[in-house]
Design an enzyme around this catalytic site. Sequence first.
Site, short mmCIF file in Angstrom:
data_model
loop_
_atom_site.label_atom_id
_atom_site.label_comp_id
_atom_site.label_asym_id
_atom_site.label_seq_id
_atom_site.Cartn_x
_atom_site.Cartn_y
_atom_site.Cartn_z
N GLY A 58 1.01 1.69 -5.33
CA GLY A 58 0.31 2.75 -4.60
C GLY A 58 -1.16 2.71 -5.01
O GLY A 58 -1.48 2.60 -6.20
N ALA A 59 -2.03 2.86 -4.01
CA ALA A 59 -3.47 2.60 -4.21
C ALA A 59 -4.10 3.39 -5.36
O ALA A 59 -4.73 2.81 -6.26
CB ALA A 59 -4.20 2.90 -2.91
N ARG A 100 -3.30 -7.29 -7.82
CA ARG A 100 -2.90 -7.06 -6.42
C ARG A 100 -4.17 -6.99 -5.58
O ARG A 100 -5.09 -6.25 -5.91
CB ARG A 100 -2.09 -5.76 -6.28
CG ARG A 100 -0.71 -5.88 -6.93
CD ARG A 100 0.21 -4.78 -6.49
NE ARG A 100 0.67 -4.95 -5.14
CZ ARG A 100 1.31 -3.99 -4.45
NH1 ARG A 100 1.51 -2.82 -5.01
NH2 ARG A 100 1.73 -4.21 -3.23
N ASP A 246 -4.42 1.81 1.72
CA ASP A 246 -4.77 1.03 0.54
C ASP A 246 -6.22 0.58 0.57
O ASP A 246 -6.79 0.23 -0.46
CB ASP A 246 -3.84 -0.18 0.43
CG ASP A 246 -2.40 0.29 0.31
OD1 ASP A 246 -1.92 0.47 -0.81
OD2 ASP A 246 -1.76 0.53 1.36
N ASN A 257 -2.81 -0.46 5.48
CA ASN A 257 -1.73 0.31 4.83
C ASN A 257 -0.46 -0.54 4.90
O ASN A 257 -0.44 -1.63 5.49
CB ASN A 257 -1.55 1.67 5.52
CG ASN A 257 -0.69 2.61 4.68
OD1 ASN A 257 -0.92 2.75 3.48
ND2 ASN A 257 0.29 3.25 5.27
O1 MRU Z 1 2.97 -2.04 -1.99
P1 MRU Z 1 2.72 -0.64 -2.44
O2 MRU Z 1 3.94 0.17 -2.64
O3 MRU Z 1 1.75 -0.57 -3.60
O4 MRU Z 1 1.98 -0.10 -1.18
C1 MRU Z 1 1.09 0.89 -1.25
C2 MRU Z 1 1.63 2.03 -0.54
O5 MRU Z 1 2.43 2.75 -1.07
C3 MRU Z 1 1.25 2.31 0.81
O6 MRU Z 1 0.65 1.35 1.52
C4 MRU Z 1 0.75 3.71 0.92
O7 MRU Z 1 1.09 4.14 2.16
C5 MRU Z 1 -0.70 3.85 0.66
S1 MRU Z 1 -1.10 3.74 -0.98
C6 MRU Z 1 -1.24 5.34 -1.40
#
Ligand code: MRU
Length: 377
Positions: A58-59, A100, A246, A257
Amino acid sequence: MNVTVRGRTRHFRTVSFDAAKNRVLLIEQRLLPHEFKVVGTRDFRATAVAIRDMVVRGAGAIGATAAYGLAQGARAFRGRDLGKFQAHVEAVFQTLAQARPTAVDPVNAMLDLRRAMSVGTTVAEQQTLALRAAERFADEDVAHCKAIGRHGAKLIRNGMRVLTHCNAGWLAFVDIGTATAPMYAAQATGRRFHVFCDETRPRSQGATLTAWELAQQGVPHQIIADNAAGFLMWRDEIDLVIVGSDRTLGRTGEVANKIGTYTKAVLAKRHGIPFYVAIPLSTIDWQMRSGRDIPIEERSESEVLGAWGIVQGPKSKVQSLKSGERAFVRVANPTSRARNPGFDVTPPELITGIITPEGIFKPGELWRHRAKLGGPA
Ligand code: MRU
């Protein structure tokens, strides 16, 4: 947010720091919703691995983790030579930045840290400033999510059915979340509404993480298969969509996203359903000029070819696994391969508004309001 495990309720942040042990503390998200556990990373390399392997994801959460990881790496340096220290910090920065690629928050957070550190004239001063700046980033992330809740809550009226994708909840940030912030704020004022969580294959963050969060907070919800949203929209069973991001381009309003977001935005447009994106300021990329330049993470094929879960029912004869044990099962045809882009990009014309800590803007208005949104002069 509050977490209730085995009848005991406690407040947790997704990411925090143990200064005495110089460890980043993370909720081990790969085990949720089946097990709740906090783990510590012993050095910055382990912190980068935790980001890469999605112990934390998550971002905003990986932004805060990278910030703490940079402080952790800086604090582990022994010696007084400022030149050597700065070379070491650069190596730490690169290791964490490469963990990432799609989310911009880790890079924005670490650039912030480096700016704050540059005021120090000794290694010791810069080490102290690094941790202070990481704590500030984490606190700011929480403040931004609260403000998103204040601005976004008015979008949720009594009786609404709200769709969200992936997990842009408190597990994706330090606390509260972005897409979930308006929901929690609306809940706090007594409004009643229902949330549909897209399952969000291949890693199922909607089915595992968002659903767990909403259950913990007592928000009525149901998980739907990723392919079900169009049908529910056609049946007038979805009134509003709120997702996270993201990386959102400040110049164009394009939104990267989790894979599948673009599809939901197209469907929402087709059905005249408002589609909102909720972001803290650290998710805005003010430099990039086109969504086509956003580095899209290509993840392991295995995520598409199978799934993680826990075994249910009596001991399996084949795998000799006990009920409750975590296991990976192959779903796909054994000789087939897969393609697994982790994110997609939604163009501004499909987005009704971007919910920020400073208010709600049209995607095309971000650049005009950049002074208020922490952008360049
Ligand atoms: O691959 P992830 O789980 O790190 O992906 C990020 C996310 O959870 C989403 O894209 C989310 O909707 C935005 S990040 C707050």
